[in-house]
Design a protein around this motif. Structure first.
Motif, PDB file in Angstrom:
ATOM      1  N   SER A 110       0.829  -1.198   0.000  1.00 30.21           N
ATOM      2  CA  SER A 110       0.000   0.000   0.000  1.00 30.21           C
ATOM      3  C   SER A 110       0.868   1.254   0.000  1.00 30.21           C
ATOM      4  CB  SER A 110      -0.938   0.019   1.209  1.00 30.21           C
ATOM      5  OG  SER A 110      -0.225   0.279   2.393  1.00 30.21           O
ATOM      6  N   VAL A 111       0.354   2.278  -0.656  1.00 29.24           N
ATOM      7  CA  VAL A 111       0.983   3.603  -0.677  1.00 29.24           C
ATOM      8  C   VAL A 111      -0.078   4.590  -0.254  1.00 29.24           C
ATOM      9  CG1 VAL A 111       2.049   5.364  -2.130  1.00 29.24           C
ATOM     10  CG2 VAL A 111       2.550   2.968  -2.528  1.00 29.24           C
TER      11      VAL A 111
ATOM     12  N   LYS B 164      -1.195   8.855   0.744  1.00 30.44           N
ATOM     13  CA  LYS B 164      -0.964  10.282   0.499  1.00 30.44           C
ATOM     14  C   LYS B 164       0.069  10.837   1.473  1.00 30.44           C
ATOM     15  CE  LYS B 164      -2.504  14.202  -1.379  1.00 30.44           C
ATOM     16  NZ  LYS B 164      -2.219  14.605  -2.711  1.00 30.44           N
ATOM     17  N   ASP B 165       0.297  10.121   2.584  1.00 29.84           N
ATOM     18  CA  ASP B 165       1.322  10.503   3.563  1.00 29.84           C
ATOM     19  C   ASP B 165       2.728  10.139   3.088  1.00 29.84           C
ATOM     20  OD1 ASP B 165       1.204   7.745   3.809  1.00 29.84           O
ATOM     21  OD2 ASP B 165       0.661   7.740   5.922  1.00 29.84           O
ATOM     22  N   LYS B 166       2.843   9.657   1.838  1.00 25.54           N
ATOM     23  CA  LYS B 166       4.112   9.305   1.196  1.00 25.54           C
ATOM     24  C   LYS B 166       4.841   8.152   1.889  1.00 25.54           C
ATOM     25  CE  LYS B 166       4.781  13.807  -0.858  1.00 25.54           C
ATOM     26  NZ  LYS B 166       5.637  14.961  -1.021  1.00 25.54           N
ATOM     27  N   THR B 167       4.053   7.202   2.389  1.00 27.19           N
ATOM     28  CA  THR B 167       4.640   5.990   2.956  1.00 27.19           C
ATOM     29  C   THR B 167       4.210   4.789   2.122  1.00 27.19           C
ATOM     30  OG1 THR B 167       2.793   5.679   4.495  1.00 27.19           O
ATOM     31  CG2 THR B 167       4.737   6.865   5.324  1.00 27.19           C
ATOM     32  N   PHE B 168       5.111   3.837   2.026  1.00 24.94           N
ATOM     33  CA  PHE B 168       4.899   2.586   1.299  1.00 24.94           C
ATOM     34  C   PHE B 168       5.038   1.481   2.335  1.00 24.94           C
ATOM     35  CE2 PHE B 168       7.346  -0.602  -1.540  1.00 24.94           C
ATOM     36  CZ  PHE B 168       6.198  -1.284  -1.887  1.00 24.94           C
ATOM     37  N   HIS B 169       3.957   0.700   2.551  1.00 18.41           N
ATOM     38  CA  HIS B 169       3.959  -0.383   3.535  1.00 18.41           C
ATOM     39  C   HIS B 169       3.649  -1.706   2.839  1.00 18.41           C
ATOM     40  CE1 HIS B 169       3.813   2.659   6.643  1.00 18.41           C
ATOM     41  NE2 HIS B 169       2.630   3.079   6.254  1.00 18.41           N
ATOM     42  N   TRP B 170       4.138  -2.785   3.406  1.00 16.79           N
ATOM     43  CA  TRP B 170       3.706  -4.105   2.953  1.00 16.79           C
ATOM     44  C   TRP B 170       3.431  -4.976   4.153  1.00 16.79           C
ATOM     45  CZ3 TRP B 170       8.499  -2.098   2.408  1.00 16.79           C
ATOM     46  CH2 TRP B 170       9.599  -2.836   2.837  1.00 16.79           C
TER      47      TRP B 170
ATOM     48  N   GLY C 126      -1.898 -10.055   8.858  1.00 14.44           N
ATOM     49  CA  GLY C 126      -2.076  -8.609   8.831  1.00 14.44           C
ATOM     50  C   GLY C 126      -0.895  -7.844   9.400  1.00 14.44           C
ATOM     51  N   ARG C 127       0.176  -8.558   9.767  1.00 17.65           N
ATOM     52  CA  ARG C 127       1.348  -7.908  10.351  1.00 17.65           C
ATOM     53  C   ARG C 127       2.114  -7.125   9.290  1.00 17.65           C
ATOM     54  NH1 ARG C 127       6.749  -9.297  11.196  1.00 17.65           N
ATOM     55  NH2 ARG C 127       6.456 -11.258  10.108  1.00 17.65           N
ATOM     56  N   ARG C 128       2.518  -5.908   9.657  1.00 23.38           N
ATOM     57  CA  ARG C 128       3.331  -5.098   8.750  1.00 23.38           C
ATOM     58  C   ARG C 128       4.721  -5.701   8.662  1.00 23.38           C
ATOM     59  NH1 ARG C 128       3.677   1.183   9.802  1.00 23.38           N
ATOM     60  NH2 ARG C 128       1.481   0.949   9.295  1.00 23.38           N
ATOM     61  N   LEU C 129       5.173  -5.956   7.431  1.00 21.40           N
ATOM     62  CA  LEU C 129       6.486  -6.550   7.210  1.00 21.40           C
ATOM     63  C   LEU C 129       7.572  -5.505   6.988  1.00 21.40           C
ATOM     64  CD1 LEU C 129       5.383  -9.416   4.819  1.00 21.40           C
ATOM     65  CD2 LEU C 129       5.921  -9.589   7.251  1.00 21.40           C
ATOM     66  N   GLY C 130       7.183  -4.310   6.543  1.00 18.72           N
ATOM     67  CA  GLY C 130       8.171  -3.274   6.298  1.00 18.72           C
ATOM     68  C   GLY C 130       7.545  -1.999   5.792  1.00 18.72           C
ATOM     69  N   SER C 131       8.369  -0.946   5.717  1.00 17.06           N
ATOM     70  CA  SER C 131       7.915   0.370   5.278  1.00 17.06           C
ATOM     71  C   SER C 131       9.053   1.143   4.663  1.00 17.06           C
ATOM     72  CB  SER C 131       7.402   1.195   6.468  1.00 17.06           C
ATOM     73  OG  SER C 131       6.283   0.621   7.039  1.00 17.06           O
ATOM     74  N   TYR C 132       8.692   2.053   3.790  1.00 12.62           N
ATOM     75  CA  TYR C 132       9.594   3.091   3.291  1.00 12.62           C
ATOM     76  C   TYR C 132       8.850   4.403   3.420  1.00 12.62           C
ATOM     77  CZ  TYR C 132      12.816  -0.267   1.164  1.00 12.62           C
ATOM     78  OH  TYR C 132      13.722  -1.267   0.959  1.00 12.62           O
ATOM     79  N   VAL C 133       9.580   5.477   3.660  1.00  7.31           N
ATOM     80  CA  VAL C 133       8.970   6.802   3.732  1.00  7.31           C
ATOM     81  C   VAL C 133       9.399   7.625   2.527  1.00  7.31           C
ATOM     82  CG1 VAL C 133       8.763   6.786   6.241  1.00  7.31           C
ATOM     83  CG2 VAL C 133      10.824   7.708   5.180  1.00  7.31           C
ATOM     84  N   GLN C 134       8.681   8.698   2.290  1.00  6.97           N
ATOM     85  CA  GLN C 134       8.913   9.602   1.163  1.00  6.97           C
ATOM     86  C   GLN C 134       8.729   8.896  -0.186  1.00  6.97           C
ATOM     87  OE1 GLN C 134       9.094  12.917   1.548  1.00  6.97           O
ATOM     88  NE2 GLN C 134       8.734  12.401   3.679  1.00  6.97           N
ATOM     89  N   VAL C 135       7.718   8.033  -0.272  1.00  2.00           N
ATOM     90  CA  VAL C 135       7.371   7.348  -1.515  1.00  2.00           C
ATOM     91  C   VAL C 135       5.981   7.846  -1.918  1.00  2.00           C
ATOM     92  CG1 VAL C 135       6.971   5.124  -2.631  1.00  2.00           C
ATOM     93  CG2 VAL C 135       8.718   5.325  -0.848  1.00  2.00           C
ATOM     94  N   PRO C 136       5.896   8.748  -2.917  1.00  2.00           N
ATOM     95  CA  PRO C 136       4.604   9.347  -3.254  1.00  2.00           C
ATOM     96  C   PRO C 136       3.656   8.422  -4.013  1.00  2.00           C
ATOM     97  CG  PRO C 136       6.303  10.182  -4.701  1.00  2.00           C
ATOM     98  CD  PRO C 136       6.990   9.315  -3.679  1.00  2.00           C
TER      99      PRO C 136
END
Length: 172
Positions: A122-123, A125-131, A137-147
């Motif tokens: 998922s991406v 509007k807050d410019k975060t990319f999560h998987w 349903g556990r979050r496996l990771g994230s990146y920030v500043q991904v529009p």
């Protein structure tokens, strides 16, 4: 149907009371799923006549900003930043909420579901990319500043514009 080389209007679906935001086709052309600013999610089953018949009308707490569908799993990204995970019955007549992901601080911009890995990407509007793993349903990771992101589960890769001049590539 194509008449004289141009697309032909074959059906109009009436039922939403506000602007339609997204429409996706169910595999095998069996149905359409539409969402609207009226906060409804609708499943329209295609009849043998070619007309679409309303099957499901689900009212949501927020407007829908993103959709992903695979193997009767429907992921609905909301303006609130949450993602609802539904299971639709194979006859397309019932929908069950399985999980709510508290994913983003602002609206969900895009969703991709990789059924081979059972991952939800998922991406927002807050410019975060999560998987996430779909199993728990556990979050496996994230990146920030991904529009935004454009992903291809079949090639196990995704691309994004990180800034005005930079493109990044993710693999999994």
């Amino acid at each position: 149907m194509v008449v004289g080389g141009a697309p032909a209007l074959v059906s109009q679906l009436v039922g939403h009371t506000n602007s339609v935001n997204r429409v996706i086709l169910v595999p095998n052309d069996a149905a359409l799923i539409s969402v609207s600013d009226d906060r409804t999610l609708r499943v329209w089953i295609k009849r043998s006549s070619g007309d679409y018949w309303p099957s499901i009308c689900q009212t949501l707490e927020w407007c829908v900003s993103a959709l992903a569908l695979e193997n009767f799993h429907l992921f609905v990204g909301l303006e609130s930043g949450a993602i609802n995970h539904y299971k639709i019955t194979e006859d397309l007549n019932r929908i069950t909420l399985l999980r709510i992901y508290s994913s983003h601080q602002l609206r969900v911009s895009d969703l991709i579901y990789d059924s081979d890995r059972d991952w939800l990407l998922s991406v927002g509007k807050d410019k975060t990319f999560h998987w996430y793993t779909g199993e728990t349903g556990r979050r496996l990771g994230s990146y920030v500043q991904v529009p935004g992101v454009c992903a291809s589960p079949s090639t196990e890769s995704a691309t994004s514009r990180l800034s005005g001049t930079t493109v990044v590539v993710f693999t999994w």
